[in-house]
Scaffold this motif. Structure first.
Motif, PDB file in Angstrom:
ATOM      1  N   UNK A 171       0.829  -1.191   0.000  1.00 32.53           N
ATOM      2  CA  UNK A 171       0.000   0.000   0.000  1.00 32.53           C
ATOM      3  C   UNK A 171       0.875   1.256   0.000  1.00 32.53           C
ATOM      4  N   UNK A 172       1.960   1.236   0.774  1.00 32.39           N
ATOM      5  CA  UNK A 172       2.871   2.378   0.829  1.00 32.39           C
ATOM      6  C   UNK A 172       3.521   2.596  -0.535  1.00 32.39           C
ATOM      7  N   UNK A 173       3.920   1.506  -1.196  1.00 28.35           N
ATOM      8  CA  UNK A 173       4.512   1.589  -2.527  1.00 28.35           C
ATOM      9  C   UNK A 173       3.547   2.235  -3.511  1.00 28.35           C
ATOM     10  N   UNK A 174       2.298   1.805  -3.471  1.00 26.90           N
ATOM     11  CA  UNK A 174       1.292   2.329  -4.393  1.00 26.90           C
ATOM     12  C   UNK A 174       1.085   3.826  -4.195  1.00 26.90           C
ATOM     13  N   UNK A 179       2.093   9.396  -6.104  1.00 27.99           N
ATOM     14  CA  UNK A 179       2.538  10.769  -5.884  1.00 27.99           C
ATOM     15  C   UNK A 179       3.676  11.135  -6.816  1.00 27.99           C
ATOM     16  N   UNK A 180       4.657  10.235  -6.925  1.00 27.00           N
ATOM     17  CA  UNK A 180       5.846  10.534  -7.701  1.00 27.00           C
ATOM     18  C   UNK A 180       5.631  10.544  -9.188  1.00 27.00           C
ATOM     19  N   UNK A 244      11.447  11.735  -5.504  1.00 25.79           N
ATOM     20  CA  UNK A 244      11.865  10.357  -5.273  1.00 25.79           C
ATOM     21  C   UNK A 244      10.765   9.411  -5.708  1.00 25.79           C
ATOM     22  N   UNK A 245      11.163   8.181  -6.023  1.00 27.35           N
ATOM     23  CA  UNK A 245      10.226   7.097  -6.271  1.00 27.35           C
ATOM     24  C   UNK A 245      10.740   5.847  -5.568  1.00 27.35           C
ATOM     25  N   UNK A 286       3.621  -8.006  -5.693  1.00 28.29           N
ATOM     26  CA  UNK A 286       2.893  -9.265  -5.832  1.00 28.29           C
ATOM     27  C   UNK A 286       2.599 -10.010  -4.553  1.00 28.29           C
ATOM     28  N   UNK A 287       3.309  -9.700  -3.468  1.00 28.66           N
ATOM     29  CA  UNK A 287       3.199 -10.494  -2.250  1.00 28.66           C
ATOM     30  C   UNK A 287       2.595  -9.745  -1.103  1.00 28.66           C
ATOM     31  N   UNK A 288       3.038  -8.465  -0.890  1.00 32.54           N
ATOM     32  CA  UNK A 288       2.583  -7.713   0.261  1.00 32.54           C
ATOM     33  C   UNK A 288       1.088  -7.403   0.164  1.00 32.54           C
TER      34      UNK A 288
END
Length: 289
Positions: A171-174, A179-180, A244-245, A286-288
């Motif tokens: 979720x944090x990655x998404x 944003x980036x 950043x990304x 794919x996993x988190x």
């Protein structure tokens, strides 16, 4: 990270050699040796007589004025376009004229350039001087934010960022990627820029789980808040439409961080690291969750 030392002075030839440029006169230098980097020089004799000057602010950021010596400045100017794109790191130098003794010792009247550090461009705005030779002209000034070897470390604890981490890394990655991936906003606030950058650095720290993402060794020690100490490295200095990304940063031990910048095999090392981060990001996707 560069080979220059903050506070040390250099001749212009050294700057041109580093960047890979033959530009005769310009406050902004770029070249083939460092394609993701600009060298910006501040000061000299023009300065305040024109009604404006570059300025270091109390929070360590800078206002740096764009290029264009007469009339209104335009963002389509080659140097201004690069600065406003948000795709380049900036190595900033202040300028001074040599003393009479230095001219004799060096055999040159060439200016001396003192290194201030590495910066990112967070945004820009128009500025109209009220007096001086440029009175009434529409100028562009760019906000430069300092970055260090460890990137942005504006947080001491995870709670400082006021992020909801309950959704896990996926979720944090998404959220951070969304944003980036927005088109860069040249008027983005410094606070927003710093928040987004710090959030991505925290993400890299959590993704690494205390293990260097290059060599696989455990972090050398823990921070005061208990998290493992790893330095956040940008895989490429291109800002990629934002500060950043998640896919553009890696959490490294100090040895690997310096290897990424200084070693004879830094290009090969960097390519392997990019491949490793792509794999880790795909695993998170794919996993988190």
């Amino acid at each position: 990270m560069s080979t220059f030392v903050v506070g040390q002075e250099y001749e212009r030839s050294r700057l041109l050699e580093f960047i890979g440029s033959r530009q005769a006169q310009s406050g902004v230098l770029w070249g083939a040796n460092e394609p993701g980097c600009l060298i910006c020089t501040s000061g000299g004799r023009g300065g305040k007589k024109a009604g404006y000057s570059d300025e270091r602010l109390s929070d360590g950021t800078w206002w740096y004025f764009g290029q264009g010596r007469t009339g209104d400045q335009i963002l389509s100017n080659a140097a201004n376009a690069k600065l406003s794109s948000g795709k380049y790191s900036v190595l900033l130098f202040t300028t001074r004229e040599p003393t009479a003794r230095e001219v004799v010792d060096r055999g040159s009247y060439g200016k001396l350039f003192s290194y201030c550090g590495q910066f990112n461009v967070s945004g820009c705005e128009q500025f109209v001087p009220n007096d001086g030779g440029r009175q009434g002209d529409k100028l562009w000034r760019f906000r430069l934010l300092p970055i260090g070897d460890e990137g942005y470390n504006y947080y001491s604890e995870e709670s400082d960022l006021d992020l909801d981490l309950s959704g896990g890394l996926r979720e944090m990655q998404y959220r951070l990627t969304s944003l980036g991936s927005r088109k860069a906003e040249i008027r983005a606030s410094v606070a927003e820029y710093r928040f987004r950058s710090a959030a991505v650095h925290l993400y890299a720290s959590l993704r690494s789980n205390g293990i260097c993402e290059a060599c696989g060794l455990v972090a050398p020690f823990a921070r005061p808040d208990g998290r493992a100490f790893l330095e956040v490295h940008h895989l490429t200095r291109l800002a990629d439409e934002g500060p950043d990304l998640p896919s553009n940063v890696a959490a490294l031990c100090p040895n690997c961080h310096r290897r990424a910048h200084y070693s004879v095999d830094k290009q090969e090392f960097g390519k392997k690291l990019k491949d490793a981060i792509v794999l880790k990001e795909n695993i998170v996707l794919g996993v988190e969750g």
